[in-house]
Design a protein around this motif. Sequence first.
Motif, mmCIF file in Angstrom:
data_model
loop_
_atom_site.group_PDB
_atom_site.id
_atom_site.type_symbol
_atom_site.label_atom_id
_atom_site.label_comp_id
_atom_site.label_asym_id
_atom_site.label_seq_id
_atom_site.Cartn_x
_atom_site.Cartn_y
_atom_site.Cartn_z
ATOM 1 N N LYS A 111 6.874 -15.534 29.159
ATOM 2 C CA LYS A 111 7.604 -15.196 30.384
ATOM 3 C C LYS A 111 8.918 -14.502 30.074
ATOM 4 O O LYS A 111 9.827 -14.479 30.892
ATOM 5 N N GLY A 112 9.048 -13.975 28.871
ATOM 6 C CA GLY A 112 10.309 -13.372 28.474
ATOM 7 C C GLY A 112 11.124 -14.365 27.676
ATOM 8 O O GLY A 112 10.605 -15.353 27.177
ATOM 9 N N ASN A 113 12.417 -14.062 27.568
ATOM 10 C CA ASN A 113 13.275 -14.976 26.807
ATOM 11 C C ASN A 113 14.505 -15.339 27.608
ATOM 12 O O ASN A 113 14.767 -14.771 28.661
ATOM 13 N N LEU A 114 15.233 -16.293 27.111
ATOM 14 C CA LEU A 114 16.433 -16.782 27.775
ATOM 15 C C LEU A 114 17.657 -16.219 27.056
ATOM 16 O O LEU A 114 18.425 -16.951 26.435
ATOM 17 N N SER A 115 17.819 -14.907 27.142
ATOM 18 C CA SER A 115 18.888 -14.248 26.379
ATOM 19 C C SER A 115 20.274 -14.720 26.817
ATOM 20 O O SER A 115 21.177 -14.823 25.995
ATOM 21 N N HIS A 153 14.917 -25.493 23.370
ATOM 22 C CA HIS A 153 14.421 -25.054 24.677
ATOM 23 C C HIS A 153 14.200 -23.541 24.684
ATOM 24 O O HIS A 153 13.163 -23.069 25.162
ATOM 25 N N VAL A 154 15.151 -22.783 24.162
ATOM 26 C CA VAL A 154 15.014 -21.318 24.092
ATOM 27 C C VAL A 154 13.784 -20.962 23.269
ATOM 28 O O VAL A 154 12.985 -20.094 23.659
ATOM 29 N N ASN A 155 13.608 -21.633 22.133
ATOM 30 C CA ASN A 155 12.453 -21.368 21.267
ATOM 31 C C ASN A 155 11.143 -21.703 21.984
ATOM 32 O O ASN A 155 10.169 -20.941 21.907
#
Length: 118
Positions: A103-107, A94-96
């Motif tokens: 929209k940015g990342n899910l850090s 999902h993060v990838n």
Amino acid sequence: MKITFEMSEAAYEIAKKVYSGQITRTEGKIEINKNTGMNEGSAQAFITIFLAMMSGEVYKRAFNNETNRLLFESIKRDYGKEYFIKALDASQKHVNYYSTLGKGNLSGLQSIINEMRS
């Protein structure tokens, strides 16, 4: 509406019933809505994400990090290491996926995944 930790806890118990085949996805969505006040779209997404985690598959909707952590810890407790690893793998996918959307990342989620893997 913000999805609270309490809503997620109750939704998890209902999603487990969907996973085990006791109720359908539609019945689960309605039950989550009725029991927690979570809207049906979010309830459907919760079930979809839980089922994806249980199978190690990518999912497209996102939840807050408190809910993600609850799911990881609950899956590990209730289903063991094999399913816990599948949940982490699904979330990494999902993060990838999310990183390709521009929209940015899910850090925050990535940090939780990294922490749980170690």
